[in-house]
Design an enzyme around this catalytic site. Structure first.
Site, PDB file in Angstrom:
ATOM      1  N   ARG A 253       9.439  12.290  94.769  1.00 58.73           N
ATOM      2  CA  ARG A 253      10.499  11.714  93.941  1.00 58.73           C
ATOM      3  C   ARG A 253      10.271  10.208  93.912  1.00 58.73           C
ATOM      4  NH1 ARG A 253      17.061  12.019  94.659  1.00 58.73           N
ATOM      5  NH2 ARG A 253      16.623  10.967  96.635  1.00 58.73           N
TER       6      ARG A 253
ATOM      7  N   ASP B  24      25.206  11.901  93.195  1.00 58.87           N
ATOM      8  CA  ASP B  24      25.431  11.023  92.046  1.00 58.87           C
ATOM      9  C   ASP B  24      26.184  11.748  90.936  1.00 58.87           C
ATOM     10  OD1 ASP B  24      24.387   8.743  93.120  1.00 58.87           O
ATOM     11  OD2 ASP B  24      22.383   9.030  92.305  1.00 58.87           O
TER      12      ASP B  24
ATOM     13  N   HIS C 296      15.399   7.340  98.177  1.00 58.75           N
ATOM     14  CA  HIS C 296      16.370   7.086  99.242  1.00 58.75           C
ATOM     15  C   HIS C 296      15.815   7.308 100.646  1.00 58.75           C
ATOM     16  CE1 HIS C 296      19.547   6.422  96.413  1.00 58.75           C
ATOM     17  NE2 HIS C 296      19.507   7.646  95.917  1.00 58.75           N
TER      18      HIS C 296
ATOM     19  N   GLU D  51      22.313  13.470  86.590  1.00 55.18           N
ATOM     20  CA  GLU D  51      23.267  13.056  87.622  1.00 55.18           C
ATOM     21  C   GLU D  51      24.179  11.912  87.176  1.00 55.18           C
ATOM     22  OE1 GLU D  51      20.882  11.817  90.963  1.00 55.18           O
ATOM     23  OE2 GLU D  51      19.400  10.837  89.677  1.00 55.18           O
TER      24      GLU D  51
END
Length: 256
Positions: free
Chosen positions: A72, A174, A47, A148
């Protein structure tokens, strides 16, 4: 091979901290790494604004300090996982893990044969980790599966029991979706808190660690008291926004 600081801390029963790099720039990474307090920093390819052409320089900037570099990845893609490791990541966070099969695939991508199927080509990792990197990387690299989703929650115990998985990582926004709530960080809703504690208990029952993604030092402190082994405290963009808002509020107050 250079020891993984986070694994050392966990072996000593210590908790660890993480900072988040949402801005794709080496200078931002260097500034965050030099502030003290962070045991690790994570470059966010899911993200954040980072692209692959940012990752190498960001990992190099982090590596000027004793902060442990994580990445990530944006998906459970073995090519991306291996590339991040070859660039020198000492930990991989894989989002949206739904079942044990997906968790096992993530682990295998992080491990050289015969344990996994990671391809041999640690071009920068061997420079950062040392000449014996290939022989020891399987024992030092950390792999985390993010819990999540509804399916991930349904398969929680099986995911936590995945051989070679070091930790599960809670993505609170999430996870809020999975629980029928609007997404938010530092979610105080009793159901959300209880679900996070359930994930923590399942991880510890399986003998692995549990990491909580937080949005503030206050919430992160509470997570440590609840028993989490590592907390992501804050991000570069959050710190920048908070600083700007604070200074503009002081300007308004002093000039009124």
């Amino acid at each position: 091979m250079r020891p993984n600081k986070i694994k050392q801390m966990w072996r000593e029963k210590k908790t660890a901290t993480m900072g988040w790099l949402s801005v794709g720039h080496s200078f931002t990474a260097e500034v965050m790494a030099r502030q003290g307090g962070f045991d690790s920093l994570c470059v966010d390819l899911q993200h954040g604004t980072s692209e692959w052409n940012n990752v190498l320089s960001m990992l190099q900037a982090i590596s000027q300090t004793d902060v442990t570099p994580f990445v990530r990845v944006n998906w459970n893609n073995p090519n991306d996982i291996m590339r991040a490791l070859d660039l020198g990541a000492y930990g991989i966070i894989v989002p949206l893990i739904n079942n044990a099969k997906e968790a096992a695939a993530a682990v295998a991508a992080c491990r050289f044969p015969p344990v996994g199927f990671r391809s041999n080509g640690p071009i920068r990792a061997a420079q950062y980790g040392g000449s014996d990197y290939v022989a020891n990387a399987n024992d030092e690299i950390i792999v985390m599966a993010m819990i999540e989703t509804k399916e991930g929650l349904a398969n929680l115990d099986a995911i936590c029991a995945t051989p070679g998985l070091d930790a599960v990582y809670i993505g609170p926004a999430d996870l809020s979706f999975a629980l029928g709530m609007p997404p938010r960080g530092d979610n105080p809703d009793p159901l959300h808190m209880a679900t996070c504690d359930k994930i923590l208990a399942a991880a510890h029952k399986a003998g692995i660690k549990c990491v909580m993604h937080c949005a503030s030092g206050a919430f992160a402190g509470g997570a440590l008291k609840r028993g989490f082994d590592m907390v992501m405290v804050t991000s570069d963009i959050s710190c920048m926004l908070a600083g700007v808002k604070r200074e503009m509020a002081e300007l308004k107050a002093k000039s009124a």
